[in-house]
Design a protein around this motif. Sequence first.
Motif, PDB file in Angstrom:
ATOM      1  N   ARG A 170       0.831  -1.187   0.000  1.00  0.00           N
ATOM      2  CA  ARG A 170       0.000   0.000   0.000  1.00  0.00           C
ATOM      3  C   ARG A 170       0.873   1.248   0.000  1.00  0.00           C
ATOM      4  NH1 ARG A 170      -3.276  -0.263   5.161  1.00  0.00           N
ATOM      5  NH2 ARG A 170      -1.201  -0.759   5.912  1.00  0.00           N
ATOM      6  N   PRO A 171       0.438   2.336  -0.680  1.00  0.00           N
ATOM      7  CA  PRO A 171       1.223   3.571  -0.666  1.00  0.00           C
ATOM      8  C   PRO A 171       1.489   4.084   0.744  1.00  0.00           C
ATOM      9  CG  PRO A 171      -0.449   3.664  -2.375  1.00  0.00           C
ATOM     10  CD  PRO A 171      -0.712   2.407  -1.591  1.00  0.00           C
ATOM     11  N   ALA A 172       0.505   3.989   1.650  1.00  0.00           N
ATOM     12  CA  ALA A 172       0.714   4.467   3.015  1.00  0.00           C
ATOM     13  C   ALA A 172       1.832   3.702   3.698  1.00  0.00           C
ATOM     14  CB  ALA A 172      -0.582   4.349   3.820  1.00  0.00           C
ATOM     15  N   ALA A 173       1.898   2.389   3.474  1.00  0.00           N
ATOM     16  CA  ALA A 173       2.940   1.587   4.097  1.00  0.00           C
ATOM     17  C   ALA A 173       4.315   1.989   3.566  1.00  0.00           C
ATOM     18  CB  ALA A 173       2.686   0.098   3.846  1.00  0.00           C
ATOM     19  N   ALA A 174       4.398   2.284   2.265  1.00  0.00           N
ATOM     20  CA  ALA A 174       5.672   2.711   1.686  1.00  0.00           C
ATOM     21  C   ALA A 174       6.112   4.044   2.273  1.00  0.00           C
ATOM     22  CB  ALA A 174       5.546   2.813   0.164  1.00  0.00           C
ATOM     23  N   LEU A 175       5.178   4.981   2.423  1.00  0.00           N
ATOM     24  CA  LEU A 175       5.510   6.276   2.998  1.00  0.00           C
ATOM     25  C   LEU A 175       5.927   6.128   4.456  1.00  0.00           C
ATOM     26  CD1 LEU A 175       5.691   9.327   3.052  1.00  0.00           C
ATOM     27  CD2 LEU A 175       3.198   9.420   3.354  1.00  0.00           C
ATOM     28  N   LEU A 176       5.223   5.307   5.213  1.00  0.00           N
ATOM     29  CA  LEU A 176       5.584   5.104   6.614  1.00  0.00           C
ATOM     30  C   LEU A 176       6.939   4.424   6.750  1.00  0.00           C
ATOM     31  CD1 LEU A 176       2.067   4.235   8.025  1.00  0.00           C
ATOM     32  CD2 LEU A 176       3.570   6.041   8.893  1.00  0.00           C
ATOM     33  N   ARG A 177       7.314   3.600   5.777  1.00  0.00           N
ATOM     34  CA  ARG A 177       8.652   3.011   5.797  1.00  0.00           C
ATOM     35  C   ARG A 177       9.712   4.106   5.655  1.00  0.00           C
ATOM     36  NH1 ARG A 177      11.622  -1.584   4.371  1.00  0.00           N
ATOM     37  NH2 ARG A 177       9.977  -2.791   5.395  1.00  0.00           N
ATOM     38  N   GLN A 178       9.482   5.063   4.762  1.00  0.00           N
ATOM     39  CA  GLN A 178      10.421   6.178   4.610  1.00  0.00           C
ATOM     40  C   GLN A 178      10.509   7.014   5.885  1.00  0.00           C
ATOM     41  OE1 GLN A 178       8.427   7.584   0.831  1.00  0.00           O
ATOM     42  NE2 GLN A 178      10.562   7.901   0.231  1.00  0.00           N
ATOM     43  N   ILE A 179       9.356   7.313   6.470  1.00  0.00           N
ATOM     44  CA  ILE A 179       9.325   8.090   7.704  1.00  0.00           C
ATOM     45  C   ILE A 179      10.031   7.335   8.821  1.00  0.00           C
ATOM     46  CG2 ILE A 179       7.801   9.071   9.468  1.00  0.00           C
ATOM     47  CD1 ILE A 179       5.730   9.479   7.178  1.00  0.00           C
ATOM     48  N   SER A 180       9.798   6.029   8.887  1.00  0.00           N
ATOM     49  CA  SER A 180      10.442   5.190   9.901  1.00  0.00           C
ATOM     50  C   SER A 180      11.959   5.189   9.737  1.00  0.00           C
ATOM     51  CB  SER A 180       9.898   3.758   9.809  1.00  0.00           C
ATOM     52  OG  SER A 180      10.629   2.884  10.641  1.00  0.00           O
ATOM     53  N   ASP A 181      12.419   5.037   8.503  1.00  0.00           N
ATOM     54  CA  ASP A 181      13.867   5.025   8.246  1.00  0.00           C
ATOM     55  C   ASP A 181      14.514   6.335   8.693  1.00  0.00           C
ATOM     56  OD1 ASP A 181      13.662   2.495   7.234  1.00  0.00           O
ATOM     57  OD2 ASP A 181      13.791   3.077   5.132  1.00  0.00           O
ATOM     58  N   ALA A 182      13.847   7.460   8.384  1.00  0.00           N
ATOM     59  CA  ALA A 182      14.400   8.764   8.771  1.00  0.00           C
ATOM     60  C   ALA A 182      14.417   8.919  10.289  1.00  0.00           C
ATOM     61  CB  ALA A 182      13.576   9.882   8.131  1.00  0.00           C
ATOM     62  N   ALA A 183      13.352   8.479  10.952  1.00  0.00           N
ATOM     63  CA  ALA A 183      13.289   8.587  12.415  1.00  0.00           C
ATOM     64  C   ALA A 183      14.373   7.743  13.077  1.00  0.00           C
ATOM     65  CB  ALA A 183      11.911   8.160  12.911  1.00  0.00           C
ATOM     66  N   GLY A 184      14.632   6.555  12.535  1.00  0.00           N
ATOM     67  CA  GLY A 184      15.618   5.660  13.116  1.00  0.00           C
ATOM     68  C   GLY A 184      17.040   6.163  13.009  1.00  0.00           C
ATOM     69  N   GLN A 185      17.274   7.126  12.109  1.00  0.00           N
ATOM     70  CA  GLN A 185      18.624   7.644  11.913  1.00  0.00           C
ATOM     71  C   GLN A 185      18.926   8.875  12.776  1.00  0.00           C
ATOM     72  OE1 GLN A 185      18.977   8.308   7.691  1.00  0.00           O
ATOM     73  NE2 GLN A 185      18.566   6.156   7.197  1.00  0.00           N
ATOM     74  N   ARG A 186      17.934   9.354  13.528  1.00  0.00           N
ATOM     75  CA  ARG A 186      18.168  10.516  14.368  1.00  0.00           C
ATOM     76  C   ARG A 186      18.917  10.115  15.635  1.00  0.00           C
ATOM     77  NH1 ARG A 186      12.644  11.816  12.345  1.00  0.00           N
ATOM     78  NH2 ARG A 186      13.040  13.288  10.667  1.00  0.00           N
ATOM     79  N   GLY A 187      19.564  11.056  16.238  1.00  0.00           N
ATOM     80  CA  GLY A 187      20.438  10.767  17.365  1.00  0.00           C
ATOM     81  C   GLY A 187      19.683  10.438  18.649  1.00  0.00           C
ATOM     82  N   THR A 188      20.264   9.540  19.445  1.00  0.00           N
ATOM     83  CA  THR A 188      19.716   9.197  20.755  1.00  0.00           C
ATOM     84  C   THR A 188      20.156  10.240  21.777  1.00  0.00           C
ATOM     85  OG1 THR A 188      19.796   6.844  20.218  1.00  0.00           O
ATOM     86  CG2 THR A 188      19.620   7.422  22.544  1.00  0.00           C
ATOM     87  N   LEU A 189      19.248  10.616  22.666  1.00  0.00           N
ATOM     88  CA  LEU A 189      19.554  11.611  23.686  1.00  0.00           C
ATOM     89  C   LEU A 189      19.810  10.940  25.032  1.00  0.00           C
ATOM     90  CD1 LEU A 189      16.838  14.290  22.884  1.00  0.00           C
ATOM     91  CD2 LEU A 189      19.263  14.383  22.300  1.00  0.00           C
ATOM     92  N   ASP A 190      20.596  11.613  25.862  1.00  0.00           N
ATOM     93  CA  ASP A 190      20.821  11.169  27.239  1.00  0.00           C
ATOM     94  C   ASP A 190      19.925  12.014  28.130  1.00  0.00           C
ATOM     95  OD1 ASP A 190      21.730  10.167  29.597  1.00  0.00           O
ATOM     96  OD2 ASP A 190      23.626  11.263  29.585  1.00  0.00           O
ATOM     97  N   VAL A 191      18.750  11.469  28.473  1.00  0.00           N
ATOM     98  CA  VAL A 191      17.757  12.211  29.250  1.00  0.00           C
ATOM     99  C   VAL A 191      17.760  11.682  30.682  1.00  0.00           C
ATOM    100  CG1 VAL A 191      15.336  12.879  29.432  1.00  0.00           C
ATOM    101  CG2 VAL A 191      16.359  12.522  27.173  1.00  0.00           C
ATOM    102  N   ARG A 192      17.992  12.578  31.645  1.00  0.00           N
ATOM    103  CA  ARG A 192      18.027  12.177  33.047  1.00  0.00           C
ATOM    104  C   ARG A 192      16.621  12.179  33.650  1.00  0.00           C
ATOM    105  NH1 ARG A 192      21.744  16.479  33.379  1.00  0.00           N
ATOM    106  NH2 ARG A 192      20.314  17.449  34.921  1.00  0.00           N
ATOM    107  N   ASP A 193      16.448  11.413  34.714  1.00  0.00           N
ATOM    108  CA  ASP A 193      15.148  11.330  35.375  1.00  0.00           C
ATOM    109  C   ASP A 193      14.738  12.638  36.034  1.00  0.00           C
ATOM    110  OD1 ASP A 193      14.929   8.711  34.611  1.00  0.00           O
ATOM    111  OD2 ASP A 193      15.383   7.863  36.589  1.00  0.00           O
ATOM    112  N   ASP A 194      15.712  13.522  36.326  1.00  0.00           N
ATOM    113  CA  ASP A 194      15.380  14.784  36.992  1.00  0.00           C
ATOM    114  C   ASP A 194      15.142  15.917  35.995  1.00  0.00           C
ATOM    115  OD1 ASP A 194      17.988  15.025  36.127  1.00  0.00           O
ATOM    116  OD2 ASP A 194      18.690  16.078  37.932  1.00  0.00           O
ATOM    117  N   GLN A 195      15.106  15.607  34.695  1.00  0.00           N
ATOM    118  CA  GLN A 195      14.911  16.632  33.680  1.00  0.00           C
ATOM    119  C   GLN A 195      13.460  16.661  33.185  1.00  0.00           C
ATOM    120  OE1 GLN A 195      18.302  15.499  31.037  1.00  0.00           O
ATOM    121  NE2 GLN A 195      19.037  17.589  31.457  1.00  0.00           N
TER     122      GLN A 195
END
Length: 350
Positions: free
Chosen positions: A102-127
Motif C-alpha cells: 500500500r502507498p501508506a505503508a511505503a511512505l511510513l517506511r520512509q518516515i520510519s527510516d528517517a526517524a531511526g537515523q536521528r540521534g539518541t539523547l541522554d535524558v536524566r530522570d530529573d529533567q
Amino acid sequence: MNDHTDSASPERPGDREEIARLLPAPADWDLPREHHLRRRELLMDHIERDRAATPVRPARRLLRPAFLAPVTALALAGLLTAGIALGDGDGKPATGTAADMRPAAALLRQISDAAGQRGTLDVRDDQFVYTEEKVREADLSSGKAVVSPLKDSEKWIAQEPGPLKKLGLIRSDGETFPMNAELGDTEGTPAGFSRPTYHWLGSLPTDPGELLDYLYAKAPHAEGRQRDQAVFEQIGELLGGVVPPRTAAALYQAAAKIPGVTEAPRARDAIGRSGLGIAREDKRYGVHTEWVFDEKDFSFLGSRSYLTKDAPYGKAGTLLSSTAETGTAVVDKAGQVPGGTDGTRTARRS
C-alpha cells in the motif's frame, strides 16, 4: 472471509499465493498531548450519548488488501480500487506481502527510516521534556463545537518514572498552570501511556509486530470505540516531542500494519504547513485523524482531526483539533525555555 470477486472469475485455490509470488517485492525506501486526548474522549462521550437511543451494530474491522485476480495491469488496478481485503478476525491487523505494498505503508517506511537515523539523547530522570506547539481545538462543553483561535502552547513533562502527582507544567496562551496526576491516580501517575517519558518509550518493543501486539493489548480506549482507530490515535499521542529513535521507527512501522491507514495528500498542520499525510477515519463516529510530516526530512509537523459527517455538535468538515509542533528540547527545570541557561539541550523532532 468477505472477499468480493467478479462472479465470472471465481477465486481458485492457490491464486493468492501464486499472485504474491509473481508480483515484485515491495521497494525498500531508504510528548504527550494530554489536553487533546481529553477533548477527544469528551467528543466520543457526546457521540455515544447521541447514539445511545439507537442500537448500533458492532463496527466491522477494516481488512487488509490481498490480490486475487490474474496479473494484468488493468485487473490489478481494479482490485486495488475495490479494496479487496482479508483479516484474522480477532481485532488485530492481518499481515502479508500485499499489505506492505500500500502507498501508506511505503511512505511510513520512509518516515520510519528517517526517524531511526536521528540521534539518541541522554535524558536524566530529573529533567523535563519541553514541547512548543501552535494549537486550535474545539470546545464541546456547550453541546456545539466551538473552534478556538490559534493558541500558543508549551509543556514541560517530568521524566521521573514516578508515580507522580505533579506531572509538569503547561503554558497556554500565556497562562501557566500545573499538570496534575490523571483522574483516579490517587497515588500519582506512573510513566506510561498517560505520561510517556523518554525512558518508558525506550522500554517499548522495537520490533513493529511485537509493538503493535502490545498496543492492541495495553493501550487504553473508550468502550465501544473501534480498536483499530484507538490504536492509531494512541500512536499519534506518542509522536512528536522527544522519542528514542528506535521507538519512533517502530511506531511508524506498526502504524503501517493497522487496517484502514491511508495517505492524506492535502495534509496541513495548524499553521498551514503542507506536508506528507498519514490518516485514518473512524467511520462509526465520522472522525478523520491525520498526521503531517515534513516533505524533505520526514520529521513530524503536527496533526489534525475533523468531522466527516454531520453530527448534533457540528457539520461535516468541522475542525476538532489541529496542532503544529514548533520546537522540542530537554531542559533541567519546569518553565525553562530553550535557549536559556541551566543546561538546556535542543532535541530533534521525532
